[in-house]
Design a protein around this motif. Structure first.
Motif, PDB file in Angstrom:
ATOM      1  N   UNK A  47      40.803  26.105  39.072  1.00 27.63           N
ATOM      2  CA  UNK A  47      40.765  27.566  39.010  1.00 27.63           C
ATOM      3  C   UNK A  47      40.832  28.159  40.413  1.00 27.63           C
ATOM      4  N   UNK A  48      40.127  27.523  41.345  1.00 29.00           N
ATOM      5  CA  UNK A  48      40.157  27.981  42.729  1.00 29.00           C
ATOM      6  C   UNK A  48      41.583  27.883  43.287  1.00 29.00           C
ATOM      7  N   UNK A  49      42.260  26.783  43.014  1.00 27.42           N
ATOM      8  CA  UNK A  49      43.641  26.591  43.487  1.00 27.42           C
ATOM      9  C   UNK A  49      44.562  27.637  42.864  1.00 27.42           C
ATOM     10  N   UNK A  50      44.422  27.876  41.555  1.00 25.92           N
ATOM     11  CA  UNK A  50      45.250  28.887  40.881  1.00 25.92           C
ATOM     12  C   UNK A  50      45.068  30.253  41.531  1.00 25.92           C
ATOM     13  N   UNK A  51      43.834  30.628  41.728  1.00 25.20           N
ATOM     14  CA  UNK A  51      43.557  31.946  42.311  1.00 25.20           C
ATOM     15  C   UNK A  51      44.062  32.056  43.749  1.00 25.20           C
ATOM     16  N   UNK A  52      43.852  31.015  44.533  1.00 29.94           N
ATOM     17  CA  UNK A  52      44.314  31.044  45.934  1.00 29.94           C
ATOM     18  C   UNK A  52      45.841  31.091  46.013  1.00 29.94           C
ATOM     19  N   UNK A  53      46.524  30.355  45.149  1.00 28.84           N
ATOM     20  CA  UNK A  53      47.990  30.416  45.121  1.00 28.84           C
ATOM     21  C   UNK A  53      48.459  31.819  44.744  1.00 28.84           C
ATOM     22  N   UNK A  54      47.789  32.427  43.782  1.00 26.42           N
ATOM     23  CA  UNK A  54      48.132  33.785  43.378  1.00 26.42           C
ATOM     24  C   UNK A  54      47.911  34.759  44.531  1.00 26.42           C
ATOM     25  N   UNK A  55      46.787  34.625  45.194  1.00 29.66           N
ATOM     26  CA  UNK A  55      46.467  35.501  46.326  1.00 29.66           C
ATOM     27  C   UNK A  55      47.500  35.339  47.439  1.00 29.66           C
ATOM     28  N   UNK A  68      53.725  37.844  61.107  1.00 26.13           N
ATOM     29  CA  UNK A  68      53.673  37.774  59.648  1.00 26.13           C
ATOM     30  C   UNK A  68      52.661  36.726  59.191  1.00 26.13           C
ATOM     31  N   UNK A  69      52.640  35.569  59.839  1.00 25.71           N
ATOM     32  CA  UNK A  69      51.650  34.541  59.486  1.00 25.71           C
ATOM     33  C   UNK A  69      50.226  35.063  59.638  1.00 25.71           C
ATOM     34  N   UNK A  70      49.965  35.774  60.749  1.00 25.27           N
ATOM     35  CA  UNK A  70      48.631  36.332  60.978  1.00 25.27           C
ATOM     36  C   UNK A  70      48.262  37.350  59.909  1.00 25.27           C
ATOM     37  N   UNK A  71      49.213  38.198  59.535  1.00 24.65           N
ATOM     38  CA  UNK A  71      48.946  39.190  58.490  1.00 24.65           C
ATOM     39  C   UNK A  71      48.667  38.523  57.150  1.00 24.65           C
ATOM     40  N   UNK A  72      49.447  37.498  56.823  1.00 23.25           N
ATOM     41  CA  UNK A  72      49.237  36.788  55.558  1.00 23.25           C
ATOM     42  C   UNK A  72      47.851  36.150  55.546  1.00 23.25           C
ATOM     43  N   UNK A  73      47.480  35.479  56.635  1.00 15.03           N
ATOM     44  CA  UNK A  73      46.163  34.847  56.704  1.00 15.03           C
ATOM     45  C   UNK A  73      45.045  35.869  56.541  1.00 15.03           C
ATOM     46  N   UNK A  74      45.182  37.015  57.210  1.00 16.33           N
ATOM     47  CA  UNK A  74      44.164  38.053  57.130  1.00 16.33           C
ATOM     48  C   UNK A  74      44.061  38.603  55.702  1.00 16.33           C
ATOM     49  N   UNK A  75      45.209  38.858  55.089  1.00 12.95           N
ATOM     50  CA  UNK A  75      45.209  39.371  53.721  1.00 12.95           C
ATOM     51  C   UNK A  75      44.632  38.364  52.737  1.00 12.95           C
ATOM     52  N   UNK A  76      44.954  37.093  52.913  1.00  3.94           N
ATOM     53  CA  UNK A  76      44.419  36.055  52.023  1.00  3.94           C
ATOM     54  C   UNK A  76      42.893  36.029  52.110  1.00  3.94           C
TER      55      UNK A  76
END
Length: 123
Positions: free
Chosen positions: A101-109, A73-81
């Protein structure tokens, strides 16, 4: 009756307690390095798949299973991010220009990616 017996079929030792033979079980905790997703999977198994949970505990494969799920699951999350950040234009350039803005977008992703892979934990 004997105080201790060994069952060749399942490879377990049993000890007599009163009128019943109970298996001598040991939980191997030295391998319990699973993280957030392993903990979530363990809770799901306990609550919704108790037979599977008991089987994994009795065969000594629970920790191995939880470590494997956590890793996958961690690998899939990293790949999707990574993929979603690229698709949504979240770049190092944005990070330099507007960090919040970068932090907001990355948290959303990351939230979206985690929601997408949660189905692997709850099956």
């Amino acid at each position: 009756m004997k105080k201790q017996i060994y069952d060749e079929k399942n490879g377990l030792n049993y000890t007599l307690h009163g009128d019943y033979y109970l298996p001598n079980l040991e939980i191997n905790e030295e391998e319990s390095t699973y993280g957030k997703y392993g903990i979530m999977r363990k809770q799901f198994l306990k609550e919704h798949r108790s037979a599977r949970y008991q089987y994994l505990v009795l065969t000594g494969k629970l920790t191995e299973h939880l470590n494997q799920i956590d890793k996958e699951v961690r690998e899939k999350v990293e790949m999707l991010v990574e993929q979603m950040a690229e698709q949504w234009g979240v770049t190092e350039e944005l990070k330099m220009q507007d960090q919040m803005e970068w932090v907001r977008r990355m948290n959303n992703i990351k939230s979206v990616a985690e929601e997408m892979v949660e189905k692997d934990i709850y099956k």
